[in-house]
Design a protein around this motif. Structure first.
Motif, PDB file in Angstrom:
ATOM      1  N   ALA A  44      30.163  40.106  57.473  1.00  0.00           N
ATOM      2  CA  ALA A  44      29.070  39.482  56.968  1.00  0.00           C
ATOM      3  C   ALA A  44      28.148  40.323  56.040  1.00  0.00           C
ATOM      4  N   SER A  45      27.774  39.816  54.930  1.00  0.00           N
ATOM      5  CA  SER A  45      26.969  40.516  53.788  1.00  0.00           C
ATOM      6  C   SER A  45      27.495  41.583  53.014  1.00  0.00           C
ATOM      7  N   LEU A  46      28.814  41.825  53.450  1.00  0.00           N
ATOM      8  CA  LEU A  46      29.635  42.967  52.718  1.00  0.00           C
ATOM      9  C   LEU A  46      30.538  42.241  51.501  1.00  0.00           C
ATOM     10  N   CYS A  47      31.457  42.877  51.380  1.00  0.00           N
ATOM     11  CA  CYS A  47      32.444  42.146  50.060  1.00  0.00           C
ATOM     12  C   CYS A  47      33.910  42.491  50.664  1.00  0.00           C
ATOM     13  N   ILE A  48      34.620  41.556  49.928  1.00  0.00           N
ATOM     14  CA  ILE A  48      36.434  41.685  50.096  1.00  0.00           C
ATOM     15  C   ILE A  48      36.717  41.679  48.764  1.00  0.00           C
ATOM     16  N   ARG A  49      37.563  42.868  48.348  1.00  0.00           N
ATOM     17  CA  ARG A  49      38.241  42.968  46.990  1.00  0.00           C
ATOM     18  C   ARG A  49      39.831  42.388  47.392  1.00  0.00           C
ATOM     19  N   VAL A  50      40.390  41.710  46.708  1.00  0.00           N
ATOM     20  CA  VAL A  50      41.683  41.030  46.768  1.00  0.00           C
ATOM     21  C   VAL A  50      42.271  41.661  45.659  1.00  0.00           C
ATOM     22  N   PHE A  51      43.392  42.372  45.730  1.00  0.00           N
ATOM     23  CA  PHE A  51      44.406  42.947  44.662  1.00  0.00           C
ATOM     24  C   PHE A  51      45.625  42.252  44.511  1.00  0.00           C
ATOM     25  N   CYS A  52      45.780  41.842  43.321  1.00  0.00           N
ATOM     26  CA  CYS A  52      46.934  41.043  42.952  1.00  0.00           C
ATOM     27  C   CYS A  52      47.561  41.066  41.698  1.00  0.00           C
ATOM     28  N   VAL A  81      35.922  25.385  46.480  1.00  0.00           N
ATOM     29  CA  VAL A  81      35.177  26.924  45.718  1.00  0.00           C
ATOM     30  C   VAL A  81      36.181  27.292  44.807  1.00  0.00           C
ATOM     31  N   GLU A  82      35.486  27.692  43.592  1.00  0.00           N
ATOM     32  CA  GLU A  82      36.299  28.347  42.730  1.00  0.00           C
ATOM     33  C   GLU A  82      35.764  29.862  42.391  1.00  0.00           C
ATOM     34  N   VAL A  83      36.851  30.696  42.165  1.00  0.00           N
ATOM     35  CA  VAL A  83      36.473  32.170  42.135  1.00  0.00           C
ATOM     36  C   VAL A  83      37.225  32.537  41.048  1.00  0.00           C
ATOM     37  N   PRO A  84      36.748  33.217  39.846  1.00  0.00           N
ATOM     38  CA  PRO A  84      37.460  33.491  38.625  1.00  0.00           C
ATOM     39  C   PRO A  84      37.921  34.953  39.062  1.00  0.00           C
ATOM     40  N   SER A  85      39.193  35.203  38.510  1.00  0.00           N
ATOM     41  CA  SER A  85      40.066  36.392  38.805  1.00  0.00           C
ATOM     42  C   SER A  85      39.298  37.408  37.696  1.00  0.00           C
ATOM     43  N   GLU A  96      47.070  40.910  36.105  1.00  0.00           N
ATOM     44  CA  GLU A  96      46.116  41.139  37.257  1.00  0.00           C
ATOM     45  C   GLU A  96      45.724  39.569  37.542  1.00  0.00           C
ATOM     46  N   CYS A  97      45.554  39.647  38.951  1.00  0.00           N
ATOM     47  CA  CYS A  97      44.873  38.104  39.397  1.00  0.00           C
ATOM     48  C   CYS A  97      44.205  38.638  40.556  1.00  0.00           C
ATOM     49  N   ASN A  98      43.358  39.569  40.656  1.00  0.00           N
ATOM     50  CA  ASN A  98      42.456  40.086  41.498  1.00  0.00           C
ATOM     51  C   ASN A  98      41.301  39.299  41.665  1.00  0.00           C
ATOM     52  N   PHE A  99      40.522  39.210  42.664  1.00  0.00           N
ATOM     53  CA  PHE A  99      39.427  38.320  42.861  1.00  0.00           C
ATOM     54  C   PHE A  99      38.548  39.055  43.742  1.00  0.00           C
ATOM     55  N   LEU A 100      37.022  38.774  43.863  1.00  0.00           N
ATOM     56  CA  LEU A 100      36.036  39.663  44.599  1.00  0.00           C
ATOM     57  C   LEU A 100      35.212  38.622  45.224  1.00  0.00           C
ATOM     58  N   LEU A 101      34.805  38.911  46.311  1.00  0.00           N
ATOM     59  CA  LEU A 101      33.911  37.815  47.134  1.00  0.00           C
ATOM     60  C   LEU A 101      32.982  38.796  47.849  1.00  0.00           C
ATOM     61  N   LYS A 102      31.717  38.582  47.068  1.00  0.00           N
ATOM     62  CA  LYS A 102      30.423  39.357  47.386  1.00  0.00           C
ATOM     63  C   LYS A 102      29.474  38.697  48.483  1.00  0.00           C
ATOM     64  N   ASN A 103      28.763  39.531  49.177  1.00  0.00           N
ATOM     65  CA  ASN A 103      27.617  38.747  50.164  1.00  0.00           C
ATOM     66  C   ASN A 103      28.329  37.929  51.016  1.00  0.00           C
ATOM     67  N   GLY A 107      31.968  31.464  57.989  1.00  0.00           N
ATOM     68  CA  GLY A 107      32.024  29.952  57.837  1.00  0.00           C
ATOM     69  C   GLY A 107      31.825  29.626  56.373  1.00  0.00           C
ATOM     70  N   GLN A 108      31.296  30.187  55.578  1.00  0.00           N
ATOM     71  CA  GLN A 108      31.385  29.660  54.015  1.00  0.00           C
ATOM     72  C   GLN A 108      32.332  30.278  53.422  1.00  0.00           C
ATOM     73  N   ASN A 109      32.841  31.613  53.472  1.00  0.00           N
ATOM     74  CA  ASN A 109      33.716  32.233  52.801  1.00  0.00           C
ATOM     75  C   ASN A 109      35.062  32.260  53.432  1.00  0.00           C
ATOM     76  N   ASP A 110      35.015  31.857  54.463  1.00  0.00           N
ATOM     77  CA  ASP A 110      36.413  31.719  55.340  1.00  0.00           C
ATOM     78  C   ASP A 110      37.344  30.801  55.033  1.00  0.00           C
ATOM     79  N   GLY A 111      38.725  30.983  54.868  1.00  0.00           N
ATOM     80  CA  GLY A 111      39.632  29.973  54.449  1.00  0.00           C
ATOM     81  C   GLY A 111      40.704  30.232  53.418  1.00  0.00           C
ATOM     82  N   ASP A 112      41.546  29.688  53.089  1.00  0.00           N
ATOM     83  CA  ASP A 112      42.761  29.776  52.318  1.00  0.00           C
ATOM     84  C   ASP A 112      42.492  29.725  50.939  1.00  0.00           C
ATOM     85  N   TYR A 113      42.710  30.633  50.075  1.00  0.00           N
ATOM     86  CA  TYR A 113      42.633  30.734  48.704  1.00  0.00           C
ATOM     87  C   TYR A 113      44.228  30.667  47.996  1.00  0.00           C
TER      88      TYR A 113
END
Length: 391
Positions: A44-52, A81-85, A96-103, A107-113
């Protein structure tokens, strides 16, 4: 005639290898494909970088239409939810098809993308492969790096915020020391940045053993912190409590000195000293000498305590007044301390002899004062251990 037929056959085969204006090559993609890890976990409060990275069929490339890349969560027809690559520049020539989730919020950011591609007029492809995002509570702490600190020399202590994404809204604070100034800096490489807060100051001896805390505050008052205890190298400082007292036919002098590293203590002159002792605590070195009053008359009424460590040296002249022999005008607490320390040294000497005779190991104690009885005419000294409670 045969040569003509072979030539025509070759031309037909080459012609069949063209698709539109492009020459077909075996390494060109025939279908949609994607390369990405299945699961990512963040705090929580950090970020996740997904490399694709991904590929598309040749017909999509032939359209020469730009491909829009979006990660969606929930129903593909009506995503929640829609997150631009984004491009990190680390795909080594692949799309590339990476995406970044910040903050991140539990419960809000959990799930399958899933990755959604759009090109041309209404052309859409959604990959079946999903990326599961899991957000846990914040446990990561800041990282504090402390250089070798020496009193009077400029120093920079750094605090690296947890996570790998820059967050301008994040607050970083120092507690425990009033800095001369602070600086916020960021360092890193593509795909990872570190956020630092620098504390710049000139250490003083009083900063030794002080706790320094770096606190990081994120959104919604979520915070994490780390604490270190500073060690400041500084020259010895002889305490004003150092003095001499006449005890019967003996003159007993005590010199107390602090410093880091703990200093050694020497006496001048030392010719007529019958014996002396060294004791160590966490913050001070104690030295006690015993001189017969008859010999003391030849010492010009002054004894010098010399305290030394790798950082520096300090001396103190301990003047002894003749009136001191009769007046006993000394603080009661200091007299009790001197008597207690001398008695402990004597008791310790008897104890270690007894233990050696019985062949038993020395007693252990976590809170120790180390005392070394020394003779002025010896070159090898024994060290014994005493509990600070008994002193």
């Amino acid at each position: 005639m045969l040569q003509t037929l072979l030539f025509i056959s070759t031309v037909i085969q080459i012609t069949d290898c063209f698709i539109g204006p492009y020459l077909f090559r075996p390494d060109q993609p025939l279908d949609f494909s994607i390369s990405v890890n299945d699961n990512y976990t963040g705090e929580a409060s950090l970020c996740i970088r997904v490399f694709c990275s991904f590929t598309v069929p040749q017909r999509v490339l032939d359209s020469e239409e730009p491909i829009r890349r979006t990660w969606i969560k929930g129903d593909p027809q009506n995503p929640t939810v829609e997150v631009p690559s984004v491009d990190f520049g680390v795909s080594y020539g692949k799309a590339e098809c990476n995406f970044l989730l910040k903050n991140l919020v539990q419960g809000q950011n959990d799930g399958d993308y899933r990755l959604k591609l759009e090109w041309g007029h209404g052309n859409v492809h959604i990959f079946n492969k999903t990326v599961r995002i899991i957000v846990k509570e914040l446990t990561e702490k800041p990282t504090i790096e402390v250089p070798l600190l020496t009193a009077g020399e400029k120093a920079e202590i750094s605090c690296r915020a947890p996570g790998t994404c820059l967050n301008p809204k994040m607050g970083m604070f120092w507690e425990g020391i009033e800095p001369e100034r602070t600086e916020r800096k960021a360092f890193g490489v593509i795909g990872r940045e570190d956020d630092f807060l620098l504390l710049i100051f000139h250490p003083k001896p009083e900063h030794h053993n002080i706790n320094l805390t770096c606190r990081v505050i994120f959104q919604e008052n979520m915070q994490t912190e780390a604490t270190v205890t500073l060690e400041v190298r500084h020259a010895p400082k002889i305490s004003n409590s150092s003095r001499c007292v006449v005890w019967g036919d003996e003159l007993i002098c005590v010199c107390v000195s602090g410093g880091f590293p703990l200093p050694d203590i020497y006496w001048s002159p030392l010719d007529d000293v019958t014996e002396y002792y060294i004791a160590f605590s966490n913050e001070n070195t104690f030295s006690i000498i015993s001189i017969s009053t008859a010999s003391f008359r030849n010492l010009n009424m002054t004894i010098v305590c010399i305290s030394m460590n790798p950082i520096g040296l300090e001396t103190m002249e301990i003047q002894v007044d003749e009136k001191l022999k009769a007046s006993w005008k000394l603080p009661t607490s200091w007299i009790f301390f001197s008597i207690s320390l001398v008695l402990n040294i004597s008791l310790a000497s008897c104890l270690i002899v007894t233990l050696r005779r019985k062949g038993k190991p020395k007693p252990q104690d976590d809170n120790r004062v180390y005392i070394s009885p020394m003779k002025s005419d010896e070159s090898v000294y024994e060290t014994i251990q005493m509990s600070s409670e008994s002193s």
